[in-house]
Design a protein around this motif. Structure first.
Motif, mmCIF file in Angstrom:
data_model
loop_
_atom_site.group_PDB
_atom_site.id
_atom_site.type_symbol
_atom_site.label_atom_id
_atom_site.label_comp_id
_atom_site.label_asym_id
_atom_site.label_seq_id
_atom_site.Cartn_x
_atom_site.Cartn_y
_atom_site.Cartn_z
ATOM 1 N N GLY A 21 0.949 -1.129 -0.178
ATOM 2 C CA GLY A 21 0.062 -0.126 0.092
ATOM 3 C C GLY A 21 0.760 1.431 -0.044
ATOM 4 O O GLY A 21 1.756 1.460 -0.925
ATOM 5 N N ILE A 22 0.536 2.110 1.041
ATOM 6 C CA ILE A 22 1.375 3.266 1.204
ATOM 7 C C ILE A 22 2.791 2.946 1.719
ATOM 8 O O ILE A 22 2.675 2.590 2.914
ATOM 9 C CB ILE A 22 0.762 4.357 1.855
ATOM 10 N N GLY A 25 5.156 6.741 4.332
ATOM 11 C CA GLY A 25 4.044 7.363 4.863
ATOM 12 C C GLY A 25 4.250 8.760 5.656
ATOM 13 O O GLY A 25 5.025 9.450 5.333
ATOM 14 N N ALA A 245 -5.638 9.030 -13.433
ATOM 15 C CA ALA A 245 -6.429 7.867 -12.673
ATOM 16 C C ALA A 245 -6.197 8.286 -11.007
ATOM 17 O O ALA A 245 -7.294 8.110 -10.407
ATOM 18 C CB ALA A 245 -5.835 6.680 -12.974
ATOM 19 N N PHE A 249 -9.569 9.603 -8.658
ATOM 20 C CA PHE A 249 -10.078 8.657 -7.524
ATOM 21 C C PHE A 249 -10.573 9.675 -6.209
ATOM 22 O O PHE A 249 -11.116 9.659 -5.690
ATOM 23 C CB PHE A 249 -8.920 8.003 -7.159
ATOM 24 N N ALA A 255 -10.419 8.365 -0.865
ATOM 25 C CA ALA A 255 -9.576 8.562 0.400
ATOM 26 C C ALA A 255 -8.560 9.976 0.217
ATOM 27 O O ALA A 255 -8.465 10.208 -0.763
ATOM 28 C CB ALA A 255 -8.689 7.536 0.786
ATOM 29 N N TYR A 256 -8.607 10.545 1.314
ATOM 30 C CA TYR A 256 -7.555 11.974 1.298
ATOM 31 C C TYR A 256 -8.341 13.209 0.585
ATOM 32 O O TYR A 256 -7.888 14.097 0.725
ATOM 33 C CB TYR A 256 -6.292 11.763 0.555
ATOM 34 N N LYS A 307 0.938 10.918 -0.343
ATOM 35 C CA LYS A 307 0.186 9.545 -0.483
ATOM 36 C C LYS A 307 -0.858 8.990 -1.434
ATOM 37 O O LYS A 307 -0.608 7.761 -1.941
ATOM 38 C CB LYS A 307 -0.478 9.221 1.039
ATOM 39 N N GLN A 310 0.558 6.793 -4.343
ATOM 40 C CA GLN A 310 1.097 5.458 -3.847
ATOM 41 C C GLN A 310 -0.181 4.546 -3.889
ATOM 42 O O GLN A 310 0.027 3.259 -3.623
ATOM 43 C CB GLN A 310 1.687 5.458 -2.544
ATOM 44 N N MET A 311 -1.413 4.918 -4.033
ATOM 45 C CA MET A 311 -2.419 4.206 -3.931
ATOM 46 C C MET A 311 -2.862 3.527 -5.262
ATOM 47 O O MET A 311 -3.541 2.505 -5.491
ATOM 48 C CB MET A 311 -3.784 4.880 -3.608
ATOM 49 N N LEU A 312 -2.203 3.919 -6.304
ATOM 50 C CA LEU A 312 -2.447 3.069 -7.679
ATOM 51 C C LEU A 312 -1.549 1.995 -7.764
ATOM 52 O O LEU A 312 -0.344 1.959 -7.323
ATOM 53 C CB LEU A 312 -1.857 4.088 -8.598
ATOM 54 N N HIS B 205 -4.019 -5.133 -0.429
ATOM 55 C CA HIS B 205 -2.728 -4.429 0.238
ATOM 56 C C HIS B 205 -2.273 -5.023 1.413
ATOM 57 O O HIS B 205 -2.661 -5.555 2.266
ATOM 58 C CB HIS B 205 -3.239 -3.038 0.496
ATOM 59 N N LEU B 206 -0.896 -5.194 1.305
ATOM 60 C CA LEU B 206 -0.095 -5.510 2.385
ATOM 61 C C LEU B 206 -0.278 -4.765 3.555
ATOM 62 O O LEU B 206 -0.241 -3.643 3.675
ATOM 63 C CB LEU B 206 1.479 -5.858 1.979
ATOM 64 N N TYR B 246 -6.754 2.235 2.553
ATOM 65 C CA TYR B 246 -5.738 3.345 2.177
ATOM 66 C C TYR B 246 -5.161 3.783 3.276
ATOM 67 O O TYR B 246 -4.456 4.468 3.213
ATOM 68 C CB TYR B 246 -6.434 4.064 1.265
ATOM 69 N N GLU B 247 -5.928 3.537 4.561
ATOM 70 C CA GLU B 247 -5.260 4.223 5.809
ATOM 71 C C GLU B 247 -3.957 3.444 6.261
ATOM 72 O O GLU B 247 -3.168 4.079 7.144
ATOM 73 C CB GLU B 247 -6.326 4.133 6.861
ATOM 74 N N GLU B 248 -4.053 2.060 6.034
ATOM 75 C CA GLU B 248 -2.777 1.445 6.593
ATOM 76 C C GLU B 248 -1.469 1.826 5.852
ATOM 77 O O GLU B 248 -1.434 1.463 4.620
ATOM 78 C CB GLU B 248 -2.977 0.044 6.667
ATOM 79 N N GLU B 249 -0.265 2.183 6.564
ATOM 80 C CA GLU B 249 0.708 2.541 5.923
ATOM 81 C C GLU B 249 1.767 1.582 5.978
ATOM 82 O O GLU B 249 2.023 1.011 7.050
ATOM 83 C CB GLU B 249 1.250 3.943 6.437
ATOM 84 N N GLY B 250 2.500 1.176 5.092
ATOM 85 C CA GLY B 250 3.297 0.180 4.938
ATOM 86 C C GLY B 250 4.434 0.545 6.056
ATOM 87 O O GLY B 250 5.244 1.478 5.945
ATOM 88 N N HIS B 252 5.199 1.523 9.074
ATOM 89 C CA HIS B 252 5.553 2.507 9.858
ATOM 90 C C HIS B 252 4.480 2.218 10.989
ATOM 91 O O HIS B 252 3.422 2.402 10.813
ATOM 92 C CB HIS B 252 5.262 3.764 9.053
#
Lengths: 315, 252
Positions: A21-22, A25, A245, A249, A255-256, A307, A310-312, B205-206, B246-250, B252
């Motif tokens: 994911g992200i 961060g 894209a 979103f 989100a965000y 962030k 990084q969601m893509l 997502h991981l 999307y809230e979970e950040e890798g 951290h």
């Protein structure tokens, strides 16, 4: 069944692995935000020293490097903390790879922090001549007092690439197309002016009204142009399909979206109007309020911009 | 010599043999992949077809990961392979941000970046990569693309017009080619990911980047701690009810 509702040419991923994911961060957001303060106070401080007499801003000589020192150490701490192998940071100095903006930035930021430390010590001991009067180290630092003014122009010059190199890291992050824009360079610069003027506003209580008016002017210009650039990037730019894209979103309330608009209103629109009004009538409390809002809003804006690409999914 | 890879998607049947062989050969921990095979369903029922796309590092000639790596942990070998030195990696994840193909992962055991190396250790010994050896339909073709007489070069020439690379607009000059691919199979933006309609999992997502059991403070204490025994079981979250977030950040 969802399959009945889609166009025949569309494709659905029916089996894949879990994807990251992200990756970068909040620590990287904090890192960029703190660096904006660290370099911004030097750039704005230099502007004030060019425009006004030192006596109008009695604590600037030592508070400016002190704020920069604290902010840069926060920046360096979180740079280190974000590494999965923090002790191997030394490899950047032992095995530097000069095509990497991370390497160039680390070297420049380290040199910059070193010079700021020297300025802070000189400025601090000069401001409080009775402090550690008989201490040998304090004496020797007071002895090199003129060095402060000699290195200051170089520090101001160095603050510019230290501010900008993060934009180059983002440009090198070629998987995140939202950042592949020349606008990022100017966005970093405006962020430094915003953060620098805001931080100096917080210590400008005993300064002349004219100096504070200049701070309000810098804050107003920086928030205005930074906001305009964000709006341009967010709504009007013709970007690659991946960046489009990403933005689509967020536009659609993803989100965000809320954080972005909170950041824009709190950090850019409100401080702009307060700063403009402070240029006409000096209101220290209101200007301090604008400065705090600008710092909070800047963090939120940077956080969202870091962030969202990084969601893509990349593959 | 410039080593390249080609996958004929017309031959691939999605058996995931290459994925498993890669994991075994390179001891890739659970939750991480150097090579994965993605299933994509195209069309509207009943006129649907399923496509299988193996995805791995593209070993780009102009590799963004190599360029951004601050310590040259990612580097080119003479045969064109983009290799990684995990002993030098500082774990900044810059390469993960730079790779347009999402081919790099943070190894949860070593907390360093890792990726497909075309089995450089096997290649050095004159062997083929594990995924090539295991493929039952010979969909994976590996060889020297500088040599006009190599199998891969001849295959590319025989399928001219049908050979593609992923994201050519990135100007990375990938040395990984596909035959029989299309926009829907190679372009992630042309694919939908609809939660709840995946065959075997709905995790997208991981939850962690790197070692999930190691916090930020642990990274600093690591040199002073004893060697912790990690096995694959360490990386299995049996209570995992992860969903797209999307809230979970890798990490951290």
């Amino acid at each position: 069944m969802v399959e009945h509702g889609i166009n025949a040419t569309q494709a659905i991923v029916t089996l894949d692995v879990a994807l990251p994911g992200i990756i970068w961060g909040w620590m990287i957001t904090l890192n960029m935000w703190a660096k904006s303060i660290g370099t911004g106070v030097i750039l704005v401080g230099a502007f004030l020293l060019y425009r006004h007499k030192k006596e109008e801003m009695p604590n600037l000589r030592w508070m400016m490097p002190l704020i920069a020192f604290i902010a840069l150490n926060v920046f360096l701490l979180f740079t280190l903390t974000d590494l999965h192998h923090p002790y191997r940071m030394v490899n950047i100095f032992l095995h530097p790879h000069w095509t990497s903006a991370i390497t160039v930035g680390a070297w420049m930021a380290s040199l910059f922090t070193g010079l700021i430390t020297v300025m802070m010590l000189i400025g601090g001991f000069d401001a409080y001549p009775d402090f550690r009067k008989n201490c040998g180290i304090a004496k020797s630092i007071r002895g090199i007092s003129p060095f402060y003014e000699k290195i200051f122009p170089f520090v101001v010059f160095l603050a510019i690439p230290v501010t900008l190199y993060t934009a180059i890291i983002m440009a090198e992050s070629s998987a995140r197309e939202l950042w592949q824009a020349p606008a990022e360079v100017m966005q970093m610069m405006w962020a430094a002016f915003m953060a620098g003027s805001s931080a100096l506003i917080l210590i400008s209580n005993k300064w002349s009204a004219e100096a504070r008016k200049d701070l309000a002017l810098v804050l107003a210009i920086a928030t205005f142009f930074s906001f305009m650039m964000y709006m341009g990037e967010y709504f009007f730019s013709f970007k690659s399909s991946e960046a489009e894209a990403t933005l689509a979103f967020v536009h659609a309330g993803g989100a965000y979206n809320t954080e972005f608009w909170f950041g824009m209103v709190l950090g850019f629109i409100i401080p702009f109007f307060i700063a403009v009004s402070s240029m006409k009538s000096d209101n220290k409390t209101l200007l301090r309020f604008a400065a705090i809002l600008a710092l909070v809003g800047l963090y939120m804006a940077k956080d969202v911009w870091l962030k969202i690409p990084q969601m893509l999914n990349l593959s | 010599m410039k080593l390249g890879f080609l996958v004929d998607l017309n031959l691939c049947m999605g058996c995931k043999g290459c994925e498993v062989a890669c994991k075994v050969e390179n001891e890739v921990p659970l939750g991480s992949w150097r090579l994965r095979v993605k299933y994509i369903d195209i069309g509207t029922f009943p006129d649907t077809s399923r496509s299988f796309t193996p995805l791995r590092c593209n070993h780009c000639e102009s590799a963004p990961c190599e360029r951004i790596c601050p310590v040259s942990a990612l580097h080119y070998l003479e045969n064109g392979i983009v290799n990684i030195d995990s002993a030098r990696c500082i774990g900044c994840a810059g390469c993960m941000m730079a790779c347009p193909y999402g081919a790099i992962y943070m190894d949860p055991e070593t907390n360093t970046a890792d990726k497909c190396t075309y089995c450089a250790h096997r290649v050095e010994s004159g062997m083929m990569p594990a995924c090539v050896v295991i493929c039952p339909v010979q969909a994976n073709i590996f060889g020297d693309i500088d040599d006009d007489n190599s199998h891969i070069s001849r295959y590319i020439m025989e399928h001219q017009g049908a050979v593609q690379v992923r994201k050519p607009e990135k100007h990375t000059s990938p040395k990984h080619f596909y035959v029989g691919g299309g926009n829907q199979t190679l372009n992630p933006l042309a694919q939908q990911r609809i939660e709840g309609y995946s065959l075997f999992n709905n995790i997208t997502h991981l939850k962690h980047i790197g070692n999930p059991h190691e916090g930020v403070i642990d990274r600093f204490l690591e040199p002073f701690k004893g060697e912790e025994k990690l096995d694959n079981r360490s990386f299995i979250d049996f209570d995992n009810n992860a969903h797209e977030s999307y809230e979970e950040e890798g990490g951290h």
